[in-house]
Design a protein around this motif. Sequence first.
Motif, PDB file in Angstrom:
ATOM      1  N   ASN A   3      -6.823   5.347  -6.525  1.00 38.51           N
ATOM      2  CA  ASN A   3      -5.509   4.501  -6.533  1.00 38.51           C
ATOM      3  C   ASN A   3      -4.559   5.062  -5.794  1.00 38.51           C
ATOM      4  O   ASN A   3      -4.376   6.343  -5.829  1.00 38.51           O
ATOM      5  N   SER A   4      -4.222   4.211  -4.949  1.00 36.24           N
ATOM      6  CA  SER A   4      -3.323   4.507  -3.610  1.00 36.24           C
ATOM      7  C   SER A   4      -1.903   4.264  -3.970  1.00 36.24           C
ATOM      8  O   SER A   4      -1.001   4.429  -3.214  1.00 36.24           O
ATOM      9  N   THR A   5      -1.317   4.081  -5.197  1.00 34.96           N
ATOM     10  CA  THR A   5      -0.096   3.601  -5.615  1.00 34.96           C
ATOM     11  C   THR A   5       0.370   4.956  -6.061  1.00 34.96           C
ATOM     12  O   THR A   5      -0.291   5.738  -6.881  1.00 34.96           O
ATOM     13  N   THR A   6       1.715   5.203  -6.097  1.00 35.83           N
ATOM     14  CA  THR A   6       2.314   6.180  -6.453  1.00 35.83           C
ATOM     15  C   THR A   6       2.805   6.243  -7.912  1.00 35.83           C
ATOM     16  O   THR A   6       3.798   4.954  -8.162  1.00 35.83           O
ATOM     17  N   SER A   7       2.715   6.900  -8.705  1.00 34.08           N
ATOM     18  CA  SER A   7       2.783   6.940 -10.107  1.00 34.08           C
ATOM     19  C   SER A   7       4.350   7.453 -10.394  1.00 34.08           C
ATOM     20  O   SER A   7       4.725   8.051  -9.507  1.00 34.08           O
ATOM     21  N   ALA A   8       4.830   6.987 -11.421  1.00 36.78           N
ATOM     22  CA  ALA A   8       6.236   7.320 -11.892  1.00 36.78           C
ATOM     23  C   ALA A   8       5.972   9.030 -12.082  1.00 36.78           C
ATOM     24  O   ALA A   8       7.101   9.738 -11.899  1.00 36.78           O
ATOM     25  N   SER A  25      -8.724   8.533   5.907  1.00 34.17           N
ATOM     26  CA  SER A  25      -8.278   7.975   4.601  1.00 34.17           C
ATOM     27  C   SER A  25      -7.885   9.078   3.658  1.00 34.17           C
ATOM     28  O   SER A  25      -7.030   8.771   2.848  1.00 34.17           O
ATOM     29  N   LEU A  26      -8.075  10.414   3.737  1.00 38.28           N
ATOM     30  CA  LEU A  26      -7.517  11.363   2.824  1.00 38.28           C
ATOM     31  C   LEU A  26      -5.964  11.342   3.250  1.00 38.28           C
ATOM     32  O   LEU A  26      -5.311  11.758   2.152  1.00 38.28           O
ATOM     33  N   GLU A  27      -5.910  11.628   4.531  1.00 39.70           N
ATOM     34  CA  GLU A  27      -4.415  11.628   4.910  1.00 39.70           C
ATOM     35  C   GLU A  27      -3.584  10.577   4.463  1.00 39.70           C
ATOM     36  O   GLU A  27      -2.443  10.732   3.976  1.00 39.70           O
ATOM     37  N   ARG A  28      -3.982   9.476   4.485  1.00 37.49           N
ATOM     38  CA  ARG A  28      -3.256   8.231   3.819  1.00 37.49           C
ATOM     39  C   ARG A  28      -3.197   8.297   2.622  1.00 37.49           C
ATOM     40  O   ARG A  28      -1.959   7.948   2.061  1.00 37.49           O
ATOM     41  N   ILE A  29      -4.044   8.611   1.624  1.00 42.27           N
ATOM     42  CA  ILE A  29      -3.938   8.835   0.258  1.00 42.27           C
ATOM     43  C   ILE A  29      -3.008   9.660  -0.219  1.00 42.27           C
ATOM     44  O   ILE A  29      -2.267   9.346  -1.007  1.00 42.27           O
ATOM     45  N   ILE A  30      -3.092  10.980   0.440  1.00 34.68           N
ATOM     46  CA  ILE A  30      -1.943  11.979  -0.032  1.00 34.68           C
ATOM     47  C   ILE A  30      -0.469  11.618   0.596  1.00 34.68           C
ATOM     48  O   ILE A  30       0.444  12.019  -0.212  1.00 34.68           O
ATOM     49  N   GLN A  31      -0.415  11.108   1.350  1.00 36.43           N
ATOM     50  CA  GLN A  31       0.848  10.684   1.953  1.00 36.43           C
ATOM     51  C   GLN A  31       1.427   9.440   0.941  1.00 36.43           C
ATOM     52  O   GLN A  31       2.615   9.218   0.732  1.00 36.43           O
ATOM     53  N   GLN A  32       0.707   8.553   0.644  1.00 35.63           N
ATOM     54  CA  GLN A  32       0.939   7.420  -0.235  1.00 35.63           C
ATOM     55  C   GLN A  32       1.308   7.956  -1.517  1.00 35.63           C
ATOM     56  O   GLN A  32       2.137   7.440  -2.296  1.00 35.63           O
TER      57      GLN A  32
END
Length: 330
Positions: A3-8, A25-32
């Motif tokens: 899930n690439s969306t940032t939760s509350a 893809s790992l960089e992208r996910i931890i940034q997102q």
Amino acid sequence: MTNSTTSASSPAPGTVAQAGPLLPSLERIIQQEYAAVRLPDDAAALDPADAAKVRAVVTSGRVGVPSALMAALPNLEIVTNFGVGYDTTDVAQAAERGIQVTNTPDVLTDCVADTALGLMLDVFRRFGASERFLRDGRWESGGFPLTRRFSRSTVGILGLGRIGQAIARRAAAFDATVLYTTRRPVESVTWEHIPSAVELARRSDVLVVAVPGGAATDGLVDAEVLRALGPDGFLVNIARGSVVDEDALIDALEAGEIAGAGLDVFAHEPHVPPRLIRDDVTLLPHVGSGTRETREDMRDLTLANLRAHLAGQPLPTPVPETAGLAALTH
């Protein structure tokens, strides 16, 4: 699926940091998901205010979190390592400070073992060299020299962890005699345990290095081991470049003390000594786990460890040195 969306409930920006390059893809996910910040290569360049925010670092086995960087992060709680090797991270300091360290075992075992098998086949049969022979137009002037049979050879494995055992199973499928050296015999296997690396090399047609990196194994394969391997023996290394005394290996090759080598790792990557670029050496640019499937599995396990820690849950794959540390709840 990730899930690439940032939760509350995501931690504040700066809580998660990245050390060194990672799978895109790992960089992208931890940034997102976490607004991860990239740490400078030089720990001295890290702003103290930014350093104080960092609770988690995502890194790779090639970069890690060395002593100076770890010391500069006063509130660090976890290092999540993309890779099975973690010798580039100061695990002793981590254990002393209660910092947990994780890695990605199992998911890359098969691909690294496949790479070891490919290197063994190539050093015996010289497929790479014979292809170059054909491409260079030399076939019309005569056939390629005879090579060595791999089937029914004796394969010595230095280290018999997950990867070592996977290599042994593959070698056994070629009717090879499998020998291994570890500190203590592995009770769950039937292959013969050899007490020392020197004796293992002496009895092997090919010595496969499959031990972890780090101070305990630095230069383990030295000139004495290579001399014991002998002029008909091959060396294959898919572990860490630091485990093999690279200068001693070059000297042994040039003196004809061993028959050849297959190397996926080197002492000072990505630098490869020019004297290693020889026809009797198969060289790979550290691609042991380099398949799409394995790298995606490594990414997912890295994220699973990070998410578990930030949620106060047990870690899927803590390294042994820090596995007993209590999980922190935030």
